[in-house]
Design a protein around this motif. Structure first.
Motif, PDB file in Angstrom:
ATOM      1  N   LEU A 118       0.825  -1.213   0.000  1.00  0.00           N
ATOM      2  CA  LEU A 118       0.000   0.000   0.000  1.00  0.00           C
ATOM      3  C   LEU A 118       0.857   1.260   0.000  1.00  0.00           C
ATOM      4  N   ALA A 119       2.141   1.121  -0.292  1.00  0.00           N
ATOM      5  CA  ALA A 119       3.037   2.274  -0.438  1.00  0.00           C
ATOM      6  C   ALA A 119       3.365   2.435  -1.920  1.00  0.00           C
ATOM      7  N   PHE A 120       3.081   3.623  -2.457  1.00  0.00           N
ATOM      8  CA  PHE A 120       3.287   3.891  -3.881  1.00  0.00           C
ATOM      9  C   PHE A 120       4.320   5.005  -4.033  1.00  0.00           C
ATOM     10  N   PHE A 121       5.088   4.953  -5.122  1.00  0.00           N
ATOM     11  CA  PHE A 121       6.153   5.921  -5.333  1.00  0.00           C
ATOM     12  C   PHE A 121       6.163   6.360  -6.795  1.00  0.00           C
ATOM     13  N   VAL A 122       6.236   7.681  -7.002  1.00  0.00           N
ATOM     14  CA  VAL A 122       6.321   8.236  -8.352  1.00  0.00           C
ATOM     15  C   VAL A 122       7.414   9.296  -8.388  1.00  0.00           C
ATOM     16  N   GLU A 123       7.938   9.554  -9.578  1.00  0.00           N
ATOM     17  CA  GLU A 123       9.050  10.494  -9.717  1.00  0.00           C
ATOM     18  C   GLU A 123       8.600  11.953  -9.679  1.00  0.00           C
ATOM     19  N   THR A 124       7.432  12.245 -10.240  1.00  0.00           N
ATOM     20  CA  THR A 124       6.942  13.626 -10.320  1.00  0.00           C
ATOM     21  C   THR A 124       5.450  13.656 -10.024  1.00  0.00           C
ATOM     22  N   PHE A 125       4.927  14.866  -9.766  1.00  0.00           N
ATOM     23  CA  PHE A 125       3.488  15.012  -9.549  1.00  0.00           C
ATOM     24  C   PHE A 125       2.713  14.657 -10.815  1.00  0.00           C
ATOM     25  N   ALA A 126       3.311  14.896 -11.982  1.00  0.00           N
ATOM     26  CA  ALA A 126       2.636  14.521 -13.225  1.00  0.00           C
ATOM     27  C   ALA A 126       2.441  13.011 -13.307  1.00  0.00           C
ATOM     28  N   ASP A 127       3.347  12.242 -12.712  1.00  0.00           N
ATOM     29  CA  ASP A 127       3.232  10.784 -12.742  1.00  0.00           C
ATOM     30  C   ASP A 127       2.080  10.271 -11.885  1.00  0.00           C
ATOM     31  N   LEU A 128       1.538  11.130 -11.015  1.00  0.00           N
ATOM     32  CA  LEU A 128       0.402  10.705 -10.196  1.00  0.00           C
ATOM     33  C   LEU A 128      -0.803  10.335 -11.062  1.00  0.00           C
ATOM     34  N   GLN A 129      -0.892  10.946 -12.244  1.00  0.00           N
ATOM     35  CA  GLN A 129      -2.002  10.613 -13.143  1.00  0.00           C
ATOM     36  C   GLN A 129      -2.007   9.128 -13.457  1.00  0.00           C
ATOM     37  N   ALA A 130      -0.823   8.578 -13.759  1.00  0.00           N
ATOM     38  CA  ALA A 130      -0.740   7.169 -14.129  1.00  0.00           C
ATOM     39  C   ALA A 130      -0.926   6.254 -12.919  1.00  0.00           C
ATOM     40  N   GLU A 131      -0.548   6.735 -11.739  1.00  0.00           N
ATOM     41  CA  GLU A 131      -0.610   5.898 -10.534  1.00  0.00           C
ATOM     42  C   GLU A 131      -1.964   5.981  -9.838  1.00  0.00           C
ATOM     43  N   ALA A 132      -2.807   6.939 -10.259  1.00  0.00           N
ATOM     44  CA  ALA A 132      -4.074   7.182  -9.571  1.00  0.00           C
ATOM     45  C   ALA A 132      -4.962   5.950  -9.544  1.00  0.00           C
ATOM     46  N   ILE A 133      -4.974   5.163 -10.609  1.00  0.00           N
ATOM     47  CA  ILE A 133      -5.851   4.000 -10.655  1.00  0.00           C
ATOM     48  C   ILE A 133      -5.418   2.966  -9.624  1.00  0.00           C
ATOM     49  N   ASN A 134      -4.091   2.808  -9.416  1.00  0.00           N
ATOM     50  CA  ASN A 134      -3.617   1.855  -8.410  1.00  0.00           C
ATOM     51  C   ASN A 134      -3.974   2.314  -7.000  1.00  0.00           C
ATOM     52  N   VAL A 135      -3.854   3.618  -6.745  1.00  0.00           N
ATOM     53  CA  VAL A 135      -4.222   4.157  -5.436  1.00  0.00           C
ATOM     54  C   VAL A 135      -5.719   3.977  -5.204  1.00  0.00           C
ATOM     55  N   ALA A 136      -6.520   4.233  -6.241  1.00  0.00           N
ATOM     56  CA  ALA A 136      -7.971   4.052  -6.122  1.00  0.00           C
ATOM     57  C   ALA A 136      -8.314   2.604  -5.803  1.00  0.00           C
ATOM     58  N   GLN A 137      -7.628   1.664  -6.462  1.00  0.00           N
ATOM     59  CA  GLN A 137      -7.884   0.249  -6.192  1.00  0.00           C
ATOM     60  C   GLN A 137      -7.444  -0.124  -4.774  1.00  0.00           C
ATOM     61  N   ALA A 138      -6.370   0.515  -4.286  1.00  0.00           N
ATOM     62  CA  ALA A 138      -5.927   0.250  -2.910  1.00  0.00           C
ATOM     63  C   ALA A 138      -6.976   0.725  -1.917  1.00  0.00           C
ATOM     64  N   VAL A 139      -7.592   1.872  -2.195  1.00  0.00           N
ATOM     65  CA  VAL A 139      -8.665   2.382  -1.332  1.00  0.00           C
ATOM     66  C   VAL A 139      -9.841   1.414  -1.326  1.00  0.00           C
ATOM     67  N   LEU A 183       3.507   7.233 -29.055  1.00  0.00           N
ATOM     68  CA  LEU A 183       2.825   7.235 -27.766  1.00  0.00           C
ATOM     69  C   LEU A 183       1.989   8.492 -27.671  1.00  0.00           C
ATOM     70  N   SER A 184       0.713   8.332 -27.477  1.00  0.00           N
ATOM     71  CA  SER A 184      -0.180   9.487 -27.408  1.00  0.00           C
ATOM     72  C   SER A 184      -0.522   9.763 -25.952  1.00  0.00           C
ATOM     73  N   PRO A 185       0.068  10.809 -25.341  1.00  0.00           N
ATOM     74  CA  PRO A 185      -0.227  11.088 -23.932  1.00  0.00           C
ATOM     75  C   PRO A 185      -1.651  11.598 -23.758  1.00  0.00           C
ATOM     76  N   TYR A 186      -2.228  11.312 -22.617  1.00  0.00           N
ATOM     77  CA  TYR A 186      -3.566  11.802 -22.316  1.00  0.00           C
ATOM     78  C   TYR A 186      -3.671  12.039 -20.823  1.00  0.00           C
ATOM     79  N   CYS A 187      -4.601  12.884 -20.433  1.00  0.00           N
ATOM     80  CA  CYS A 187      -4.830  13.188 -19.030  1.00  0.00           C
ATOM     81  C   CYS A 187      -6.211  12.672 -18.646  1.00  0.00           C
ATOM     82  N   PHE A 188      -6.354  12.298 -17.400  1.00  0.00           N
ATOM     83  CA  PHE A 188      -7.645  11.842 -16.936  1.00  0.00           C
ATOM     84  C   PHE A 188      -7.789  12.165 -15.460  1.00  0.00           C
ATOM     85  N   PHE A 189      -9.021  12.243 -15.003  1.00  0.00           N
ATOM     86  CA  PHE A 189      -9.309  12.488 -13.596  1.00  0.00           C
ATOM     87  C   PHE A 189     -10.080  11.293 -13.067  1.00  0.00           C
ATOM     88  N   ILE A 190      -9.660  10.787 -11.939  1.00  0.00           N
ATOM     89  CA  ILE A 190     -10.331   9.628 -11.339  1.00  0.00           C
ATOM     90  C   ILE A 190     -10.981  10.031 -10.032  1.00  0.00           C
TER      91      ILE A 190
END
Length: 198
Positions: A118-139, A183-190
């Motif tokens: 349940l500990a997650f690590f990302v390099e930048t705040f922008a990387d939180l977008q990609a990690e958000a789904i894992n955090v949501a699943q942990a919740v 690679l086509s970057p995209y943003c999303f809100f969860i």
């Protein structure tokens, strides 16, 4: 909606359970909050949660308590009290930690989290977008960590040496092989939605 506690050299509750009825108001409040770039008093944040969140109005007894700690630094205030404060919270809440940038203390966040997965690590705040789904699943209690990458093989077979001679290439022609990956970057809100009330 969730409570939001912001901490730097001290902790302060910015959003309480009954402040907003809709996610839009919650998001607008977050958008207007200043970024505090001073010290990192994680112990104060847990103490604030104990005093103002758990077992108070809005904290329903039939719903699991979950704490998501997001930090871009390591504890440098009340350092020796950080882990004990987190342990006190673990008695009645699940703690998920998210460390951002390489300024964090990885071992500290692994100890604070209820479980190491349940500990997650990302390099930048922008990387939180990609990690958000894992955090949501942990919740929601549905997160499954990825399988570790197997080590590369070491017993490679000996390549053949008796290749047939290719036919001569016609004069004046060339052969080019191009592999193109786009690679086509995209943003999303969860917004976390599961069988738990946040």
């Amino acid at each position: 909606l969730p409570i939001l506690i912001v901490f730097s050299d001290y902790a302060e509750t910015h959003i309480r359970f009954d402040d907003f009825d809709t996610i839009n108001g919650f998001n607008q409040k977050i958008d207007t909050m200043p970024y505090l770039g001073y010290t990192t008093n994680i112990a104060d944040a847990f103490d604030m949660a104990e005093a103002e969140v758990f077992n108070n109005d809005g904290d329903r007894r039939n719903v699991d308590d979950i704490v998501v700690l997001i930090t871009d630094g390591m504890a440098n205030e009340r350092i020796t009290e950080t882990i004990p404060s987190a342990e006190a919270t673990k008695r009645h809440a699940k703690i998920i930690t998210v460390g951002v940038t390489d300024n964090i203390n990885r071992d500290e966040l692994l100890k604070i989290a209820s479980q190491e997965i349940l500990a997650f690590f990302v390099e930048t705040f922008a990387d939180l977008q990609a990690e958000a789904i894992n955090v949501a699943q942990a919740v929601c209690g549905t997160f499954v960590p990825p399988e570790p990458t197997p080590p590369p093989p070491t017993d490679f077979p000996t390549p053949p040496t008796d290749f047939p001679t290719p036919p001569p290439r016609p004069t004046g022609t060339t052969s080019t092989h191009i592999s193109l990956y786009i690679l086509s970057p995209y943003c999303f809100f969860i917004w976390i939605s599961c069988n738990k009330t946040l």
